[in-house]
Structure formats: C-alpha cells, structure tokens
Design an enzyme around this catalytic site. Structure first.
Site, PDB file in Angstrom:
ATOM      1  N   CYS A  76      16.318  22.085  -8.200  1.00  0.00           N
ATOM      2  CA  CYS A  76      16.725  22.353  -9.591  1.00  0.00           C
ATOM      3  C   CYS A  76      15.603  22.910 -10.453  1.00  0.00           C
ATOM      4  CB  CYS A  76      17.293  21.086 -10.224  1.00  0.00           C
ATOM      5  SG  CYS A  76      16.060  19.784 -10.519  1.00  0.00           S
TER       6      CYS A  76
ATOM      7  N   HIS B 224       5.897  -0.421  -2.877  1.00  0.00           N
ATOM      8  CA  HIS B 224       5.483   0.354  -4.043  1.00  0.00           C
ATOM      9  C   HIS B 224       5.560   1.859  -3.815  1.00  0.00           C
ATOM     10  CE1 HIS B 224       2.987  -3.459  -5.143  1.00  0.00           C
ATOM     11  NE2 HIS B 224       4.254  -3.576  -5.463  1.00  0.00           N
TER      12      HIS B 224
ATOM     13  N   GLY C 112      -4.725  -9.281   3.687  1.00  0.00           N
ATOM     14  CA  GLY C 112      -5.394  -8.348   2.802  1.00  0.00           C
ATOM     15  C   GLY C 112      -4.794  -8.226   1.423  1.00  0.00           C
ATOM     16  N   THR C 113      -4.225  -9.297   0.901  1.00  0.00           N
ATOM     17  CA  THR C 113      -3.693  -9.251  -0.455  1.00  0.00           C
ATOM     18  C   THR C 113      -4.153 -10.474  -1.230  1.00  0.00           C
ATOM     19  OG1 THR C 113      -1.688  -9.270  -1.825  1.00  0.00           O
ATOM     20  CG2 THR C 113      -1.511 -10.228   0.385  1.00  0.00           C
TER      21      THR C 113
ATOM     22  N   CYS D  14      10.721  20.980  -8.429  1.00  0.00           N
ATOM     23  CA  CYS D  14      11.778  20.628  -7.483  1.00  0.00           C
ATOM     24  C   CYS D  14      12.371  21.909  -6.891  1.00  0.00           C
ATOM     25  CB  CYS D  14      12.856  19.825  -8.197  1.00  0.00           C
ATOM     26  SG  CYS D  14      14.313  19.474  -7.180  1.00  0.00           S
TER      27      CYS D  14
ATOM     28  N   CYS E 154      17.073  15.451 -10.815  1.00  0.00           N
ATOM     29  CA  CYS E 154      18.118  15.288  -9.809  1.00  0.00           C
ATOM     30  C   CYS E 154      17.677  14.255  -8.762  1.00  0.00           C
ATOM     31  CB  CYS E 154      18.468  16.629  -9.164  1.00  0.00           C
ATOM     32  SG  CYS E 154      17.233  17.263  -7.973  1.00  0.00           S
TER      33      CYS E 154
ATOM     34  N   ASN F 232       0.828  -1.205   0.000  1.00  0.00           N
ATOM     35  CA  ASN F 232       0.000   0.000   0.000  1.00  0.00           C
ATOM     36  C   ASN F 232       0.866   1.259   0.000  1.00  0.00           C
ATOM     37  OD1 ASN F 232      -2.209  -1.732   0.153  1.00  0.00           O
ATOM     38  ND2 ASN F 232      -2.200  -1.701   2.392  1.00  0.00           N
TER      39      ASN F 232
ATOM     40  N   ASP G  41      -0.441   4.343   1.021  1.00  0.00           N
ATOM     41  CA  ASP G  41      -1.246   5.361   1.708  1.00  0.00           C
ATOM     42  C   ASP G  41      -0.671   5.852   3.023  1.00  0.00           C
ATOM     43  OD1 ASP G  41      -1.983   3.216   3.583  1.00  0.00           O
ATOM     44  OD2 ASP G  41      -3.340   2.544   1.997  1.00  0.00           O
TER      45      ASP G  41
END
Length: 246
Positions: free
Chosen positions: A154, A124, A191-192, A151, A135, A107, A109
């Site tokens: 830069c 992830h 939960g997957t 950014c 950069c 997740n 979140d």
C-alpha cells in the site's frame, strides 16, 4: 563441599531436563549479551543522546519515524554481526532431544533460530520482522533498509516488528505460552532478570501448575527464592554442561 553440592545439583537438573515430557525454556537478554548484543541497561545504555527505552515507544515513532528507524537500522546492523554463542547452541541441541520443548524468548535478535531452534515464540517480536502501519502486510527482511521503508502493498510506512512499551504482545502469543507453561513438567529460565512482565510471571505459573523450575542466570533474581534449582553463572558455560550427553 560447595563444589560437590554444585556438581550434585547440576546432575539432578541434567536428569530433569533429560526426562522432561513437556519442557518450556524462557530466555532473556543475558543469553544474547554473551554474543555481544547490548542489553541497553546501565550507565552506557545510550544511543547518540537518547535512552533506548525512550525510543521504544509508539509515540516516539509517530513523532519522528526517521529517528526511530535510524536507531533500529543501527541495531539490525549491530545484531547482524553477532553469532549464536554456546548457550544458544546448547538450547538448540536440547530441542533436538526434547521434541516437546517450547522456547519462549524475550529477545528480538533471532539468534535462537540461527542456532537451530525451530519451536520458538518471540514474546517481544523480532528486529527482522517488518509491519505496515496501515494494512496487514508483514514480512521477514534481513536486507539493508532505506531510511523510511515503505510497504510494497500500500506504499505506507513500515515499522519494526517489535513490541514497544505500552503495546500488547502479538495476538495469540501470550495465551499459547500460558497454556504450554501450565502443562509443562519442567521450566528452565535462562539469562533474564525476571523483572519485565509478563515474562517474569511465567515461572510462577509453571510452579503453581506443578512444574519443576530451574534458573540459570549470572546473578540471583527476584524469582530465585522460589525456584527449585538456581544455578548462577554464565549461561554459555552452564547450559552446555546441562545439555551434554542428553
């Protein structure tokens, strides 16, 4: 008899979690769904006229970064209103009792951290992490963002700090997870659906290395058949029962 068997299984799993020397927990979208975070699957998995899977790609960002940022800013706003649910809180309580616990999540979140977990690896990435497209700058940021955030180092375009389809996992994360899983004596998967790789293979790695494997999911998965224990139902109902009293 079925109820008695389930109670016995729950007690056994609870004892295993309590006695684990090295515990790895893997969580997926099913845990966050109980907080109202959308899984983006099924017939209602659309944002405007787009499928989220088509937007979660580096090519889509290169083609239309403003569209992709509009989608991710919408997600950030939606997820920012969600709260950790009893499953998140149970896993935070479990970590307090098991200092050697590593929580690996698919997740993005940040709800595990908000619930109190400290030893978290995000496979992830995170909705709240920003990365420069040029950069090495990156930051955690929960504030409202402009349509095309720049950014501060830069002035080039920032992107969401998530792993898109076709991209590699964050440097070092997968090797750390694999090393820890291979040394675990208990692995809990919650939960997957056990479809997305490489997360779906982690329970196999644990099993081959001698760990006891436990599944908590709303329904059976591709991995159910080889798990040592499979408990099917809402993570927010099962996990607090497993952790209570540990």
């Amino acid at each position: 008899m079925i109820a008695e068997n389930l109670i016995a299984k729950m007690q056994t799993v609870k004892a295993l979690l309590s006695g684990a020397r090295s515990l790895v927990v893997l969580t997926g979208a099913g845990v966050s769904a109980e907080s109202g975070v959308p899984t983006f699957r099924g017939t209602d998995g659309l944002w405007e006229e787009y499928r989220p899977e088509d937007l979660a790609r580096p090519e889509a960002f290169s083609r239309d970064p403003e569209l992709i940022w509009r989608f991710y800013n919408w997600r950030r706003e939606l997820v920012g209103r969600c709260e950790p649910n009893p499953a998140h809180l149970a896993l935070a309580a479990l970590e307090r009792q098991a200092p050697e616990m590593l929580l690996v999540t698919q997740n993005v979140d940040g709800l595990h951290q908000r619930a109190g977990n400290r030893n978290v690896l995000e496979l992830h990435g995170s909705l709240w992490r920003l990365q420069c497209t040029v950069c090495t700058y990156e930051e955690e940021n929960r504030t409202d963002l402009p349509p095309l955030p720049a950014c501060p180092r830069c002035n080039n375009l920032l992107r969401p700090g998530v792993v898109w389809f076709g991209e590699q996992l964050p440097a070092g994360v997968l090797s750390t997870v694999l090393d820890t899983v291979a040394k675990a004596d208990v692995m809990l998967v919650a939960g997957t659906s056990s479809v997305v790789q490489p997360a779906a293979s982690l329970a196999h790695v644990a099993k081959r290395s001698g760990a006891v494997t436990i599944e908590v999911n709303l329904e059976p998965t591709h991995n159910t058949g080889f798990m040592d224990f499979a408990l099917h139902g809402r993570a927010g109902e099962i996990l607090p029962q497993l952790v209570e009293g540990i």
